[in-house]
Design an enzyme around this catalytic site. Structure first.
Site, short mmCIF file in Angstrom:
data_model
loop_
_atom_site.label_atom_id
_atom_site.label_comp_id
_atom_site.label_asym_id
_atom_site.label_seq_id
_atom_site.Cartn_x
_atom_site.Cartn_y
_atom_site.Cartn_z
N GLU A 56 0.33 -1.59 0.47
CA GLU A 56 0.62 0.21 -0.04
C GLU A 56 0.71 1.43 -0.22
O GLU A 56 1.42 1.51 0.55
CB GLU A 56 -1.19 -0.34 1.05
CG GLU A 56 -2.12 0.56 1.38
CD GLU A 56 -2.89 0.83 2.21
OE1 GLU A 56 -3.07 2.09 3.20
OE2 GLU A 56 -3.66 -0.08 2.77
N ASP A 67 -0.02 5.03 0.89
CA ASP A 67 -0.81 5.86 1.16
C ASP A 67 -0.80 7.87 0.97
O ASP A 67 0.35 8.21 1.11
CB ASP A 67 -0.81 5.65 3.22
CG ASP A 67 -1.47 4.62 2.86
OD1 ASP A 67 -2.65 3.90 2.32
OD2 ASP A 67 -1.40 4.43 3.94
N GLU A 93 -2.79 10.43 2.88
CA GLU A 93 -4.41 10.44 3.71
C GLU A 93 -4.24 12.32 4.38
O GLU A 93 -3.05 12.66 4.60
CB GLU A 93 -4.65 10.15 4.81
CG GLU A 93 -4.10 8.48 4.98
CD GLU A 93 -4.78 7.64 6.40
OE1 GLU A 93 -6.07 6.84 6.22
OE2 GLU A 93 -3.95 7.74 6.87
N ASN A 102 2.17 6.68 4.40
CA ASN A 102 2.42 5.60 4.85
C ASN A 102 2.96 4.60 3.60
O ASN A 102 2.60 4.66 2.56
CB ASN A 102 1.62 5.01 5.25
CG ASN A 102 2.12 4.45 6.94
OD1 ASN A 102 3.47 3.58 6.76
ND2 ASN A 102 1.44 3.27 7.61
N GLU A 161 4.68 6.34 8.71
CA GLU A 161 4.53 7.28 8.67
C GLU A 161 5.08 8.78 8.84
O GLU A 161 6.12 8.57 9.76
CB GLU A 161 3.16 7.49 9.94
CG GLU A 161 2.40 6.49 9.77
CD GLU A 161 2.66 5.32 11.15
OE1 GLU A 161 3.58 4.64 11.25
OE2 GLU A 161 1.65 4.71 10.97
N GLY A 164 -4.60 15.23 17.63
CA GLY A 164 -4.43 14.02 18.11
C GLY A 164 -6.25 13.24 19.30
O GLY A 164 -5.99 12.70 19.41
#
Length: 275
Positions: A104, A106, A108, A123, A133, A182
């Site tokens: 994968e 990524d 995001e 990632n 990440e 967070g």
């Protein structure tokens, strides 16, 4: 540029640097190239296949995937992200194979309070293992107009992941338990529905079908523009990457010694002068 012996890091590097603001000369048709996978009416293909929108409300998000699988290529998509107060939302755009040992790559995009920058979270997974990440604050407004986000994946410069064909996926969903500060800032559902838009998809890529690549018989794959097959970071690209890392990087797994004690740092972290 990192050593070609560290192909994972090269993948991450190209994810970080390969966005631009140019319009594409030609584009695909979303009806022909993609399937809506979830979200019912929240995902729509409009303007005769030239525009796709994903929406999120309190009941559900939405998503789509490419009809084709690819094994190496350059893939471009113009995206306009959720405007205004998008805190708690995530717009995911990624390549992925199938199965528990999947590969994968990524993007995001983590939503924000109005006036704060969007956060780009990247990632890379191989054989089902990720934990690589990086995060960057975007230095431009990705909500007012379309920007082109590109993934360059080739044998010469980025031979990793290299064995599993991947589809293109995108989804808009709620992740207010972690996405914004967070998880401290929750989704404001009075602002729903939240909408992201997609246009001008283009894949100069090797299509994988029935166990064969469209590039097998002809190395060029019949592309009008096959420069992606040898594309890497030149001096200007490396300088741009350093600028992004110095000014806008807010998290880097290679420097997270609480998560990875120095003796257990991933192998690619020990060989790059960028990290």
């Amino acid at each position: 540029m990192p050593s070609h012996n560290n192909p994972l890091l090269c993948s991450v590097v190209l994810i970080v640097i390969s966005w631009c603001l140019v319009s594409l000369v030609s584009a695909g048709n979303f009806y022909q190239d993609f399937d809506i996978t979830w979200g019912d009416h929240r995902a729509q293909i409009l303007k005769g296949g030239q525009l796709l929108t994903l929406s999120l409300d309190k009941a559900s998000g939405s998503g789509f995937k490419s009809k084709n699988e690819y094994l190496f290529g350059r893939i471009d998509m113009q995206i306009k992200l959720v405007p205004g107060n998008s805190a708690g939302t995530v717009t995911a755009y990624y390549l992925s194979s199938e199965g528990p040992n999947h590969d994968e790559i990524d993007f995001e995009f983590l939503g924000n309070l109005s006036g704060d920058p969007y956060t780009l979270h990247t990632n890379v997974f191989t054989q089902g293992k990720g934990n690589r990440e990086q995060q960057f604050h975007l230095w431009f407004d990705p909500t007012k107009t379309f920007h082109t986000y590109s993934l360059v994946w080739n044998k010469q410069r980025v031979p990793f992941p290299k064995n599993q064909p991947m589809r293109i996926y995108s989804s808009l969903w709620n992740a207010d338990d972690w996405a914004t500060r967070g998880g401290l800032v929750k989704t404001d559902w009075t602002k729903a529905p939240f909408t992201a838009s997609y246009a001008n998809f283009k894949a100069n890529a090797c299509v994988w079908s029935a166990g064969k690549s469209s590039c097998d018989a002809n190395n060029s794959g019949g592309f009008n523009d096959a420069t992606w097959q040898n594309q890497g970071l030149d001096a200007a690209g490396r300088n741009r990457l350093r600028w992004v890392q110095q000014k806008f990087m807010v998290y880097n797994y290679c420097t997270d010694l609480k998560r990875f004690p120095k003796a257990k740092l991933p192998a690619e972290c020990k060989h790059s002068r960028f990290l």
